[in-house]
Design a protein around this motif. Structure first.
Motif, PDB file in Angstrom:
ATOM      1  N   GLU A  99      90.813  28.971 -28.185  1.00  0.00           N
ATOM      2  CA  GLU A  99      91.936  28.819 -28.489  1.00  0.00           C
ATOM      3  C   GLU A  99      92.483  29.603 -29.716  1.00  0.00           C
ATOM      4  O   GLU A  99      91.447  29.627 -30.650  1.00  0.00           O
ATOM      5  N   CYS A 100      93.463  30.453 -30.016  1.00  0.00           N
ATOM      6  CA  CYS A 100      93.831  30.806 -31.248  1.00  0.00           C
ATOM      7  C   CYS A 100      93.910  29.684 -32.161  1.00  0.00           C
ATOM      8  O   CYS A 100      93.716  30.157 -33.378  1.00  0.00           O
ATOM      9  N   SER A 101      94.248  28.665 -32.062  1.00  0.00           N
ATOM     10  CA  SER A 101      94.267  27.686 -32.971  1.00  0.00           C
ATOM     11  C   SER A 101      93.031  27.415 -33.574  1.00  0.00           C
ATOM     12  O   SER A 101      93.040  26.780 -34.867  1.00  0.00           O
ATOM     13  N   THR A 102      92.057  27.650 -33.055  1.00  0.00           N
ATOM     14  CA  THR A 102      90.511  27.850 -34.019  1.00  0.00           C
ATOM     15  C   THR A 102      90.296  28.698 -34.695  1.00  0.00           C
ATOM     16  O   THR A 102      89.347  28.713 -35.557  1.00  0.00           O
ATOM     17  N   MET A 103      91.223  29.843 -35.054  1.00  0.00           N
ATOM     18  CA  MET A 103      91.016  30.999 -35.971  1.00  0.00           C
ATOM     19  C   MET A 103      92.144  30.415 -37.076  1.00  0.00           C
ATOM     20  O   MET A 103      93.310  30.108 -37.085  1.00  0.00           O
ATOM     21  N   ALA A 104      91.570  31.052 -38.384  1.00  0.00           N
ATOM     22  CA  ALA A 104      92.376  30.920 -39.425  1.00  0.00           C
ATOM     23  C   ALA A 104      92.979  32.404 -39.679  1.00  0.00           C
ATOM     24  O   ALA A 104      92.151  33.500 -39.579  1.00  0.00           O
ATOM     25  N   CYS A 105      94.245  32.178 -39.658  1.00  0.00           N
ATOM     26  CA  CYS A 105      95.139  33.557 -39.868  1.00  0.00           C
ATOM     27  C   CYS A 105      94.751  34.098 -41.326  1.00  0.00           C
ATOM     28  O   CYS A 105      94.518  33.048 -42.329  1.00  0.00           O
ATOM     29  N   PRO A 106      94.706  35.335 -41.229  1.00  0.00           N
ATOM     30  CA  PRO A 106      94.481  35.934 -42.782  1.00  0.00           C
ATOM     31  C   PRO A 106      95.988  35.753 -43.921  1.00  0.00           C
ATOM     32  O   PRO A 106      96.822  35.303 -43.305  1.00  0.00           O
ATOM     33  N   THR A 107      95.562  36.008 -44.980  1.00  0.00           N
ATOM     34  CA  THR A 107      96.816  35.710 -46.007  1.00  0.00           C
ATOM     35  C   THR A 107      98.076  36.463 -45.511  1.00  0.00           C
ATOM     36  O   THR A 107      97.641  37.830 -45.120  1.00  0.00           O
ATOM     37  N   GLY A 108      99.106  36.028 -45.561  1.00  0.00           N
ATOM     38  CA  GLY A 108     100.250  36.832 -45.276  1.00  0.00           C
ATOM     39  C   GLY A 108     100.711  36.659 -43.699  1.00  0.00           C
ATOM     40  O   GLY A 108     101.563  37.091 -43.098  1.00  0.00           O
ATOM     41  N   PHE A 109      99.786  35.813 -43.063  1.00  0.00           N
ATOM     42  CA  PHE A 109     100.060  35.568 -41.584  1.00  0.00           C
ATOM     43  C   PHE A 109     100.065  33.997 -41.356  1.00  0.00           C
ATOM     44  O   PHE A 109      99.231  33.297 -42.042  1.00  0.00           O
ATOM     45  N   VAL A 110     100.818  33.661 -40.114  1.00  0.00           N
ATOM     46  CA  VAL A 110     100.564  32.191 -39.715  1.00  0.00           C
ATOM     47  C   VAL A 110     100.371  32.222 -38.226  1.00  0.00           C
ATOM     48  O   VAL A 110     100.496  33.161 -37.551  1.00  0.00           O
ATOM     49  N   ALA A 111      99.747  30.985 -38.021  1.00  0.00           N
ATOM     50  CA  ALA A 111      99.566  30.829 -36.552  1.00  0.00           C
ATOM     51  C   ALA A 111     100.748  30.900 -35.727  1.00  0.00           C
ATOM     52  O   ALA A 111     101.692  30.162 -35.884  1.00  0.00           O
ATOM     53  N   LYS A 112     100.645  31.554 -34.387  1.00  0.00           N
ATOM     54  CA  LYS A 112     101.557  31.487 -33.382  1.00  0.00           C
ATOM     55  C   LYS A 112     101.579  30.162 -32.879  1.00  0.00           C
ATOM     56  O   LYS A 112     100.667  29.496 -32.611  1.00  0.00           O
ATOM     57  N   VAL A 113     102.551  29.537 -32.651  1.00  0.00           N
ATOM     58  CA  VAL A 113     102.830  28.372 -31.840  1.00  0.00           C
ATOM     59  C   VAL A 113     102.433  28.045 -30.551  1.00  0.00           C
ATOM     60  O   VAL A 113     102.001  26.940 -29.977  1.00  0.00           O
ATOM     61  N   GLN A 114     102.308  28.987 -29.576  1.00  0.00           N
ATOM     62  CA  GLN A 114     102.169  29.046 -28.184  1.00  0.00           C
ATOM     63  C   GLN A 114     100.529  28.686 -28.028  1.00  0.00           C
ATOM     64  O   GLN A 114     100.006  29.099 -28.954  1.00  0.00           O
ATOM     65  N   ASN A 115     100.447  28.196 -26.825  1.00  0.00           N
ATOM     66  CA  ASN A 115      98.851  27.904 -26.632  1.00  0.00           C
ATOM     67  C   ASN A 115      98.260  29.266 -26.111  1.00  0.00           C
ATOM     68  O   ASN A 115      98.283  29.662 -24.938  1.00  0.00           O
ATOM     69  N   LEU A 116      97.717  30.096 -27.172  1.00  0.00           N
ATOM     70  CA  LEU A 116      97.216  31.336 -26.742  1.00  0.00           C
ATOM     71  C   LEU A 116      95.583  31.288 -26.953  1.00  0.00           C
ATOM     72  O   LEU A 116      95.094  30.454 -27.613  1.00  0.00           O
ATOM     73  N   PHE A 117      95.054  32.214 -26.235  1.00  0.00           N
ATOM     74  CA  PHE A 117      93.508  32.337 -26.485  1.00  0.00           C
ATOM     75  C   PHE A 117      93.077  33.668 -26.951  1.00  0.00           C
ATOM     76  O   PHE A 117      93.843  34.897 -26.920  1.00  0.00           O
ATOM     77  N   CYS A 118      92.083  33.803 -27.712  1.00  0.00           N
ATOM     78  CA  CYS A 118      91.475  34.963 -28.409  1.00  0.00           C
ATOM     79  C   CYS A 118      91.140  35.877 -27.167  1.00  0.00           C
ATOM     80  O   CYS A 118      90.738  35.276 -25.897  1.00  0.00           O
ATOM     81  N   ALA A 119      90.750  37.214 -27.253  1.00  0.00           N
ATOM     82  CA  ALA A 119      90.452  38.078 -26.151  1.00  0.00           C
ATOM     83  C   ALA A 119      89.024  37.900 -25.610  1.00  0.00           C
ATOM     84  O   ALA A 119      88.679  37.992 -24.523  1.00  0.00           O
ATOM     85  N   GLY A 120      88.242  37.469 -26.588  1.00  0.00           N
ATOM     86  CA  GLY A 120      86.611  37.476 -26.022  1.00  0.00           C
ATOM     87  C   GLY A 120      86.390  35.808 -26.310  1.00  0.00           C
ATOM     88  O   GLY A 120      86.833  34.946 -26.331  1.00  0.00           O
ATOM     89  N   THR A 121      84.808  35.813 -26.367  1.00  0.00           N
ATOM     90  CA  THR A 121      84.362  34.285 -26.340  1.00  0.00           C
ATOM     91  C   THR A 121      84.205  33.820 -28.100  1.00  0.00           C
ATOM     92  O   THR A 121      83.860  32.834 -28.168  1.00  0.00           O
ATOM     93  N   GLU A 122      84.805  34.801 -28.865  1.00  0.00           N
ATOM     94  CA  GLU A 122      84.745  34.401 -30.185  1.00  0.00           C
ATOM     95  C   GLU A 122      86.362  35.093 -30.663  1.00  0.00           C
ATOM     96  O   GLU A 122      86.580  36.100 -30.425  1.00  0.00           O
ATOM     97  N   CYS A 123      87.014  34.234 -31.668  1.00  0.00           N
ATOM     98  CA  CYS A 123      87.971  34.820 -32.346  1.00  0.00           C
ATOM     99  C   CYS A 123      87.406  35.966 -33.458  1.00  0.00           C
ATOM    100  O   CYS A 123      86.847  35.565 -34.179  1.00  0.00           O
ATOM    101  N   GLY A 124      88.223  36.889 -33.562  1.00  0.00           N
ATOM    102  CA  GLY A 124      88.062  37.811 -34.718  1.00  0.00           C
ATOM    103  C   GLY A 124      88.992  38.710 -35.023  1.00  0.00           C
ATOM    104  O   GLY A 124      90.310  38.309 -34.752  1.00  0.00           O
TER     105      GLY A 124
END
Length: 144
Positions: A99-124
């Motif tokens: 899930e995107c919620s497992t990813m740390a967004c870079p400086t200047g960005f915030v996590a989107k609230v929806q239940n989203l998934f990264c494209a692959g088997t790891e967020c990058g």
């Protein structure tokens, strides 16, 4: 009162067939659900008994991975776990996406609230646009 009426005659004239329970299905096939009640064509099971003892599996090309999963890169060489690719038999074909919620967004960005998934088997880094939104600057906010 011929020999065929006795147990000795039966043993002399007939071969006890091996149960499919002792047959190992090859790659791309799975045991039939009732294989304990099925028999091979001879006293020992062989490749010839595959149709009697085993069901052909569908390749993962037939599988549709559900939301939150992606197709394994080698899915064309894999098989569903049953003769259907329905849930949960698609599991050998699909990898769970984080899930995107497992990813740390870079400086200047915030996590989107929806239940989203990264494209692959790891967020990058390639998931930033999908999982994160630009943060508002203080200049865009009106203080009371």
């Amino acid at each position: 009162s011929g020999m065929s009426d006795s147990k000795d005659g039966l043993a002399h004239c007939c071969v006890q067939l091996q149960s499919c329970e002792n047959h190992t299905c090859p790659n791309g096939f799975a045991d039939k659900l009732n294989k304990i009640d099925l028999f091979c064509a001879d006293a020992t099971c062989s490749e010839m008994d595959v149709p009697e003892c085993c069901d052909e599996l569908l390749t993962c090309r037939s599988a549709t991975c559900p939301v939150g999963y992606s197709a394994k890169p080698n899915k064309s060489m894999l098989f569903c776990s049953d003769s259907t690719c329905d849930e949960p038999h698609w599991a050998p074909c699909c990898d769970e996406k984080p899930e995107c919620s497992t990813m740390a967004c870079p400086t200047g960005f915030v996590a989107k609230v929806q239940n989203l998934f990264c494209a692959g088997t790891e967020c990058g880094d390639s998931d930033v646009d999908h999982c994160c939104a630009p943060a508002l600057s203080c200049n865009a906010c009106a203080c009371p």
